[in-house]
Design a protein around this motif. Structure first.
Motif, PDB file in Angstrom:
ATOM      1  N   ARG A 249       0.826  -1.211   0.000  1.00  0.00           N
ATOM      2  CA  ARG A 249       0.000   0.000   0.000  1.00  0.00           C
ATOM      3  C   ARG A 249       0.854   1.253   0.000  1.00  0.00           C
ATOM      4  N   TRP A 250       1.976   1.203   0.715  1.00  0.00           N
ATOM      5  CA  TRP A 250       2.828   2.387   0.771  1.00  0.00           C
ATOM      6  C   TRP A 250       3.372   2.745  -0.609  1.00  0.00           C
ATOM      7  N   GLU A 252       1.760   2.113  -3.366  1.00  0.00           N
ATOM      8  CA  GLU A 252       0.583   2.637  -4.054  1.00  0.00           C
ATOM      9  C   GLU A 252       0.312   4.087  -3.656  1.00  0.00           C
ATOM     10  N   TYR A 253       0.351   4.374  -2.342  1.00  0.00           N
ATOM     11  CA  TYR A 253       0.053   5.735  -1.878  1.00  0.00           C
ATOM     12  C   TYR A 253       1.117   6.722  -2.351  1.00  0.00           C
ATOM     13  N   TRP A 256       0.630   7.640  -5.896  1.00  0.00           N
ATOM     14  CA  TRP A 256      -0.470   8.589  -6.059  1.00  0.00           C
ATOM     15  C   TRP A 256      -0.075   9.979  -5.553  1.00  0.00           C
ATOM     16  N   VAL A 263      -2.858   3.179  -9.320  1.00  0.00           N
ATOM     17  CA  VAL A 263      -2.492   1.774  -9.175  1.00  0.00           C
ATOM     18  C   VAL A 263      -3.763   0.931  -9.158  1.00  0.00           C
TER      19      VAL A 263
ATOM     20  N   ALA B  39      -7.740   0.474   4.533  1.00  0.00           N
ATOM     21  CA  ALA B  39      -6.291   0.323   4.320  1.00  0.00           C
ATOM     22  C   ALA B  39      -5.585   1.665   4.479  1.00  0.00           C
ATOM     23  N   PHE B  40      -6.188   2.719   3.934  1.00  0.00           N
ATOM     24  CA  PHE B  40      -5.578   4.045   4.041  1.00  0.00           C
ATOM     25  C   PHE B  40      -5.532   4.489   5.504  1.00  0.00           C
ATOM     26  N   ALA B  43      -2.793   2.510   7.421  1.00  0.00           N
ATOM     27  CA  ALA B  43      -1.416   2.851   7.042  1.00  0.00           C
ATOM     28  C   ALA B  43      -1.024   4.231   7.541  1.00  0.00           C
ATOM     29  N   HIS B  44      -2.008   5.132   7.652  1.00  0.00           N
ATOM     30  CA  HIS B  44      -1.695   6.503   8.027  1.00  0.00           C
ATOM     31  C   HIS B  44      -1.933   6.796   9.511  1.00  0.00           C
ATOM     32  N   TYR B 181      -8.204  11.490  -0.239  1.00  0.00           N
ATOM     33  CA  TYR B 181      -7.657  10.427  -1.085  1.00  0.00           C
ATOM     34  C   TYR B 181      -8.772   9.692  -1.834  1.00  0.00           C
ATOM     35  N   ARG B 185      -8.840  10.090  -5.793  1.00  0.00           N
ATOM     36  CA  ARG B 185      -8.348   8.893  -6.476  1.00  0.00           C
ATOM     37  C   ARG B 185      -9.458   8.201  -7.267  1.00  0.00           C
TER      38      ARG B 185
END
Lengths: 502, 502
Positions: A249-250, A252-253, A256, A263, B39-40, B43-44, B181, B185
């Motif tokens: 995911r990192w 992918e982010y 972007w 992606v 997921a975002f 991860a953040h 995002y 996106r």
């Protein structure tokens, strides 16, 4: 690095251990650092998915591990040489197919890849550019004959190079960030840390920068740009139910955020429905997305192809105009058999200059082919019998079988048929340097003597043999208890770590 | 916002629901967005701690909720007025203590704070500067008499202002990032999103920027600078076993990354051991760290003071040279009783100009004191009896007791003793605007009509009444099912959200 993830699943119960004083930290200090490290890891996305929509911090090494600066720098310098080597092999596909011919009967997966590679060659490559994201893995070898000069040696095989789906780059950057935070934030508050490293000054200055999280997306973005269509997408070819998706995911982010590149994540099975434009062979997904770059995070093991449909997906990608990361020749150049052939100095020099070859060979360990018609086979067997602990017996087959150590090597070399033995490789056993360390998983610590494996990322783009870029792309240090032999009770407990350069 | 966290604990089982078509998204689209959003978020660092060293994503609203742009901007403009109001009240402590006199017998916690405030006053304030991190909460009121003009009204009480431990600022910034995002996106890939918002063009442009994650650390850093000692630390006064620590950690990390300011986390109990320099009254922790700013993320509820030791900790901080965020007068200025007094136009004008007062009063709801000697008490009771659903009965006491709605208001006003009734406040019931939305927690979706609460952060620093800064500091939108009344089965299921300005 499946072992790093398996430790999350919690199949190996880990009793709550008090942190032993391996690092010279008080228990209070170690517990405090553990809490700080875990909180930082979680907040910054150093995570893996856990059951029931939960996340766990990636298992990590509490503090960076001492590593000789010169050896680290040697690894950095080596990175682009591997990019060059793989590209040159890829430019000589007939040689590549020839080297692999002897293992095909024992290894149907590699046979299938060779078949695909030949097909691409016969049809004419639609795409002349090849994108590479490689990782070369090393251990720090304590030479018993020269105590002063521990040196990095490639793990597993001479040219231990992961040419497909080399992972944990992003997680490794996050681990570097975490360790940088711990050392810079607490070096004054907890003087025992400086004592442990036996050094003065700013501790964080000993941590090499680790740009893996930026270098890999940058490579994919430059591949996308080279393809030349701004609206095209990057497809991540993923495994269904990927448990390491945060690492992906990192990428992918960052693609972007930094490049506004879209992606799509697709399994090999889903890619069977991708189509190619009849005139350009452009790869089209969902009837509308043109694929600039196909980046494999799957497809490297036979279990990724449960049916013929996944091979259709791979074929669709491989024969298309999309830039592959990697293409099938890059993939095959990373097979153990090819790595073994390249241990032969004359074969290595087919692709690399004398000076390049010497630099590479400095990190090779002794390696011995076991072909049944080899003149050396009897003398090799005698050497093993005389010093069983000096060797490892490894299967050549991709993703298959156990390694053998010690007397098992002697026994297996006796009991195997000549044909079976031919599918194995014998190599000198590395004596890895040991360091005391505290490893943390699920918020719990375990400590002891550990060994570490250094992975060096290389990113490259070549077009018709011409380098567009070819450079070091960050590093990954993994640390595990030195008692963690394969088959041991604590098998699989490896953690992300960082080198503290001395 | 304890309710937002309680939903993580999983005490309310939530069956796996299929996502209803509330937003006009297909089930596939909604499920896809849910996976991408989760997921975002993970991860953040949009996380809360869960049992067994796990983390869960913070419950969130799948897509931003429509909100009138003018009303949002009104809230932004209001923010610094509250900073001014609190500061001016703080400059008039005798008035403050006087207003609170009537509730002290019923509310020993506020009594204790007043006692502390008087003590500080008697000793002379060691520190003339006051740091504020406030959050003013509003709901969008659907005026039954004017359907075209939904407007924001302050929740709970007229001046609904959290002057201590206003939380979820960082999480709210992360939610804004997540929604930005998703909209930027996927607005082209999933046209149903634009259809849902009934708009064209770049959807993400409708999301106001939300700098809370930067504004709060910036305020603390400017407070630290105003204190004037570079080596001094910021102490976060925290609850033991804080479950919302990731929100606080982001403040800590940003203070370190952006300003190289060290944060120590200490409980009120631990602060009993802090000492003051005899001559300067500088606050010293662990015998070596001078405290520039003490930032409360606890101390706002009686349960934060289980023993006298926590009061010793509070006293140590309050009487010291450290800049408090907030100091005890700021804290008291946010009590419900003071908010009720300020509903009286003449009292509000004691502190604010006529024009300032009018701006503030535009977001006030009707509010009625229930003092036993009030001349209006009988007419108020009659109005309630005639329209029970138009009112809410709320306890004045901090952190205590339920609100009453509908016929319960009538019953309670009958059954309570005049003294008991005096400890309650009656207010007009807001009719909150409803919006269909999908809420996600633990990776599972639930959908339906929802109501939202907009929190506007204000950060301020005054010294001797002079403004050093006083500004809007980002926003927090919380969304919950509109059936979620207190006491209802789904109580507590609120999620972080974002306004989509229209």
């Amino acid at each position: 690095m499946a072992d790093l993830l398996s430790s999350i699943a919690g199949t190996i119960p880990l009793a709550p251990l008090s942190i032993k004083n391996e690092l010279g930290l008080s228990s209070t200090e170690a517990t405090f650092l553990l809490q700080e490290a875990t909180a930082f890891a979680a907040a910054h996305g150093m995570l893996v998915q856990a059951p029931e929509a939960r996340y766990a911090h990636l298992p990590y090494c509490l503090l960076p591990v001492k590593f000789p600066k010169k050896q680290f720098e040697k690894g950095v310098a080596l990175s682009p040489l591997f990019g060059t080597l793989v590209e040159r092999i890829s430019q000589d596909p007939n040689w590549l197919h020839e080297q692999l011919a002897s293992v095909l009967s024992e290894d149907p997966f590699t046979a299938r890849l060779v078949q695909l590679s030949k097909k691409v060659l016969a049809e004419g490559r639609a795409q002349s550019a090849s994108l590479g994201i490689f990782r070369s893995d090393y251990m720090l070898h304590d030479d018993p004959k020269d105590e002063q000069a521990a040196k990095i040696l490639q793990v597993t095989l001479n040219v231990e190079l992961n040419t497909i789906s080399a992972s944990f780059a992003c997680m490794s950057s996050l681990a570097s960030d975490m360790h940088h935070y711990l050392l810079s934030r607490f070096d004054q508050d907890i003087p025992s840390i400086a004592t442990y490293y036996n050094t003065t000054g700013a501790l964080a200055d000993h941590l090499p920068s680790n740009n893996a999280l930026k270098a890999l997306p940058s490579a994919l973005a430059r591949g996308h740009k080279h393809y030349g269509k701004a609206s095209a997408v990057v497809v991540f070819v993923v495994q269904p139910n990927e448990s390491n998706s945060v690492d992906q995911r990192w990428l992918e982010y960052t693609l972007w955020t930094d490049y506004k590149i879209q992606v799509l994540r697709r399994t090999l099975n889903e890619m069977q429905h991708a189509v190619q434009d009849k005139s350009t062979r452009a790869l089209i997904v969902d009837g509308k997305y043109e694929v600039a770059v196909a980046y494999y995070r799957s497809g490297y093991t036979p279990t990724d192809y449960p049916t013929e449909q996944e091979w259709v997906g791979r074929y669709n990608i491989e024969t298309s105009l999309a830039i592959k990361c990697p293409n099938v020749t890059y993939h095959l150049a990373g097979t153990k058999k090819v790595q073994q052939v390249l241990a032969n100095p004359s074969q290595l020099r087919r692709f690399m200059s004398e000076s390049e070859s010497k630099i590479l060979e400095a990190c090779f360990t002794g390696l011995y082919g076991l072909e049944k018609n080899s003149a050396q086979l009897q003398s090799i067997k005698a050497a093993v019998a005389a010093n069983p602990n000096g060797y490892v017996l490894k299967p050549q087959r991709e993703g298959g079988g156990n390694n053998y150590y010690g007397n098992d090597v002697v026994d297996k070399m006796k009991s195997m048929s000549p044909t079976e033995l031919e599918s194995y490789i014998l190599m000198d056993r590395i004596v890895p340097q040991e360091t005391p360390a505290v490893l943390v998983r699920n918020g719990q610590a375990i400590s002891g003597a550990t060994i570490s494996e250094l992975g060096m990322f290389c990113v490259s783009l070549f077009d018709n043999g011409k380098s567009i870029f070819n450079e070091h792309g960050g590093h990954l240090l993994r640390t595990k208890l030195s008692s963690t032999n394969e088959g041991g009770v604590a098998a699989g407990f490896a953690v992300v770590s960082s080198p503290f350069l001395v």
